[in-house]
Scaffold this motif. Structure first.
Motif, PDB file in Angstrom:
ATOM      1  N   GLU A  35      -7.371   6.543 -61.263  1.00  0.00           N
ATOM      2  CA  GLU A  35      -8.661   5.940 -61.547  1.00  0.00           C
ATOM      3  C   GLU A  35      -9.436   6.839 -62.489  1.00  0.00           C
ATOM      4  O   GLU A  35      -9.507   8.044 -62.301  1.00  0.00           O
ATOM      5  CB  GLU A  35      -9.457   5.761 -60.255  1.00  0.00           C
ATOM      6  N   THR A  36     -10.016   6.242 -63.519  1.00  0.00           N
ATOM      7  CA  THR A  36     -10.856   7.024 -64.404  1.00  0.00           C
ATOM      8  C   THR A  36     -12.212   7.201 -63.739  1.00  0.00           C
ATOM      9  O   THR A  36     -12.759   6.255 -63.172  1.00  0.00           O
ATOM     10  CB  THR A  36     -11.032   6.323 -65.772  1.00  0.00           C
ATOM     11  N   LYS A  38     -16.056   7.410 -62.947  1.00  0.00           N
ATOM     12  CA  LYS A  38     -17.202   6.680 -63.471  1.00  0.00           C
ATOM     13  C   LYS A  38     -18.223   7.703 -63.952  1.00  0.00           C
ATOM     14  O   LYS A  38     -18.588   8.617 -63.235  1.00  0.00           O
ATOM     15  CB  LYS A  38     -17.790   5.782 -62.389  1.00  0.00           C
ATOM     16  N   GLN A  40     -21.637   9.378 -64.941  1.00  0.00           N
ATOM     17  CA  GLN A  40     -22.984   9.359 -64.402  1.00  0.00           C
ATOM     18  C   GLN A  40     -23.979   9.505 -65.549  1.00  0.00           C
ATOM     19  O   GLN A  40     -23.598   9.723 -66.688  1.00  0.00           O
ATOM     20  CB  GLN A  40     -23.173  10.541 -63.444  1.00  0.00           C
ATOM     21  N   GLN A  82     -18.198  12.856 -69.693  1.00  0.00           N
ATOM     22  CA  GLN A  82     -19.449  13.053 -68.970  1.00  0.00           C
ATOM     23  C   GLN A  82     -20.398  13.910 -69.818  1.00  0.00           C
ATOM     24  O   GLN A  82     -20.004  14.932 -70.348  1.00  0.00           O
ATOM     25  CB  GLN A  82     -19.195  13.740 -67.628  1.00  0.00           C
TER      26      GLN A  82
END
Length: 191
Positions: A35-36, A38, A40, A82
């Motif tokens: 899963e990549t 998410k 913020q 990020q």
């Protein structure tokens, strides 16, 4: 002869049963899909304030260091995309009578001549803390880091009794991970 036929039939049945019971082997590798993460909102470090009373050249001073995230500075991204907000650090040296001897704000730009391309692009100014008084200088430890890691470039900031600032790599620590950076120094007029 009947015994031989019975043994042959029994052996054939055993081979047939065990042969059918084995799972078929294949060379396929089955891996779960990673899963990549998410992303913020841009991540900010906490505000920080350090106040230290020092004795310098037989006089009392107070050193104040304040770190604040600064949205006006260029944000950096890590390998996942990020975003991180860079910091601004204010340094004040205050005389015993309350007058300000030294007041300067530092950003990563003050240290760029000592950073490699990776830290210029993906590093943030992490901190600046009082270290010691030695002769005519007050010394501070500073660092530019990759956000949320233990990877950083250690630096030394000095302020002389004339208010001159010197910045150099901290040669006392061996934490630059083999970046092979020279022990350069930045003079006050380059900051």
């Amino acid at each position: 002869m009947k015994k031989k036929i019975s043994i042959i039939i029994a052996s054939a049945l055993v081979l047939l049963v065990t042969g059918c019971g084995e799972k078929k082997k294949h060379d396929d590798i089955i891996a779960t899909k990673a899963e990549t993460p998410k992303l913020q909102a841009p991540v900010k470090m906490q505000d920080y304030r350090q106040v230290t009373d020092i004795k310098w050249l037989d006089k009392k001073y107070q050193v104040e260091v304040i770190r604040t995230p600064d949205d006006s500075l260029r944000m950096v991204k890590d390998e996942t995309g990020q975003k991180f907000v860079d910091n601004r650090i204010s340094l004040r040296i205050i005389r015993a009578d309350g007058s300000v001897f030294f007041n300067r704000s530092f950003t990563k730009a003050a240290f760029e001549n000592l950073l490699n391309d990776d830290y210029r692009k993906t590093g943030i100014l992490e901190g600046l803390v009082y270290d010691k008084v030695e002769g005519n200088n007050v010394f501070f430890a500073a660092s530019v880091c990759h956000p949320q890691t233990d990877e950083y470039i250690p630096l030394v900031v000095s302020v002389s009794n004339f208010g001159d600032v010197g910045i150099k790599l901290d040669s006392q620590l061996d934490t630059n991970g083999g970046n092979n950076m020279e022990n350069k120094e930045v003079e006050d007029d380059e900051i």
